[in-house]
Design a protein around this motif. Sequence first.
Motif, short mmCIF file in Angstrom:
data_model
loop_
_atom_site.label_atom_id
_atom_site.label_comp_id
_atom_site.label_asym_id
_atom_site.label_seq_id
_atom_site.Cartn_x
_atom_site.Cartn_y
_atom_site.Cartn_z
N THR A 1 44.74 61.58 30.28
CA THR A 1 45.98 60.90 30.61
C THR A 1 46.33 59.98 29.45
OG1 THR A 1 45.42 60.94 32.95
CG2 THR A 1 47.10 59.37 32.28
N GLU A 2 47.55 60.09 28.99
CA GLU A 2 48.04 59.24 27.90
C GLU A 2 49.07 58.28 28.48
OE1 GLU A 2 46.67 59.54 24.91
OE2 GLU A 2 45.54 61.31 25.54
N ILE B 1 55.04 55.23 30.02
CA ILE B 1 55.35 56.62 30.35
C ILE B 1 54.00 57.31 30.34
CG2 ILE B 1 56.47 58.74 29.61
CD1 ILE B 1 58.60 56.95 28.24
N THR B 2 53.58 57.81 31.50
CA THR B 2 52.24 58.36 31.66
C THR B 2 52.32 59.88 31.73
OG1 THR B 2 51.62 56.37 32.86
CG2 THR B 2 50.15 58.26 33.07
N THR B 3 51.54 60.54 30.88
CA THR B 3 51.47 62.00 30.88
C THR B 3 50.02 62.43 30.99
OG1 THR B 3 51.40 62.09 28.47
CG2 THR B 3 53.57 62.29 29.49
N GLN B 4 49.81 63.60 31.56
CA GLN B 4 48.47 64.16 31.68
C GLN B 4 48.54 65.64 31.35
OE1 GLN B 4 46.58 63.61 35.51
NE2 GLN B 4 44.62 64.36 34.77
N THR B 5 47.59 66.09 30.54
CA THR B 5 47.53 67.50 30.17
C THR B 5 46.34 68.17 30.86
OG1 THR B 5 46.22 66.98 28.21
CG2 THR B 5 48.61 67.15 27.91
N PHE B 6 46.53 69.44 31.17
CA PHE B 6 45.47 70.29 31.71
C PHE B 6 45.44 71.53 30.82
CE2 PHE B 6 46.73 67.66 35.21
CZ PHE B 6 45.58 67.45 35.95
N ASP B 7 44.44 71.60 29.92
CA ASP B 7 44.41 72.66 28.93
C ASP B 7 42.98 73.13 28.73
OD1 ASP B 7 45.21 74.38 26.95
OD2 ASP B 7 45.44 72.83 25.42
N ALA B 8 42.73 74.37 28.74
CA ALA B 8 43.56 75.44 29.27
C ALA B 8 43.23 75.62 30.75
CB ALA B 8 43.28 76.73 28.51
N TRP B 9 44.21 75.99 31.50
CA TRP B 9 44.05 76.15 32.94
C TRP B 9 44.02 77.65 33.23
CZ3 TRP B 9 48.14 74.23 37.00
CH2 TRP B 9 47.55 74.16 38.27
N THR B 10 42.82 78.19 33.38
CA THR B 10 42.61 79.61 33.61
C THR B 10 43.19 80.02 34.96
OG1 THR B 10 40.59 79.54 32.31
CG2 THR B 10 40.86 81.43 33.79
#
Length: 176
Positions: A46-47, A70-79
């Motif tokens: 989370t950034e 401004i909060t962002t969250q990445t999910f990488d890689a999501w199989t």
Amino acid sequence: MADKLNFVMGEKQPAKTEALLTLLNVGTHAAPDWAPLGIRVTSSSTEMDWQKEEVVDIIGNVYANIKKPITTQTFDAWTLNGADRAQEHLWNLGIKDQDTSALQAQDVLRVHFYAGSDKSPFAERYEASTILIDSLGGEGGGNLAMPITITYGGTRTTGTATSEGGKITFNPDSAL
């Protein structure tokens, strides 16, 4: 909810990554059905962009002004995974329908199992989050992946969460 929350892991023990759970409402607003995001994801972060602006006054003093993050969250890689309700929900909206309006109005819950109490962890709900599918693909001979990025948005409602039989329930703080 108390003004200050305590961490619930043991003394000198680190919080585990799985103690921060992000869930997507695949039900309705009136009857939320929370499905976990990130099954088979090995890394998520989370950034928080505080939109910091540094200014110098006429005397030469430096100050920083910040805004709500401004909060962002990445999910990488999501199989891609059979029976992953959150993934199927987003795939239908983003890949099949390309429904940009729906992708900008996702109801997301974050449960901080490491803060609050064992029975009532701190939780925050964002009812108008944007979830974008960043890509769809993978290496030859590998698994198909669909990484996503969430921008948390809309009204932020804080409260607690309870888990019974694998079902998560959000309990908002009382209005003052």
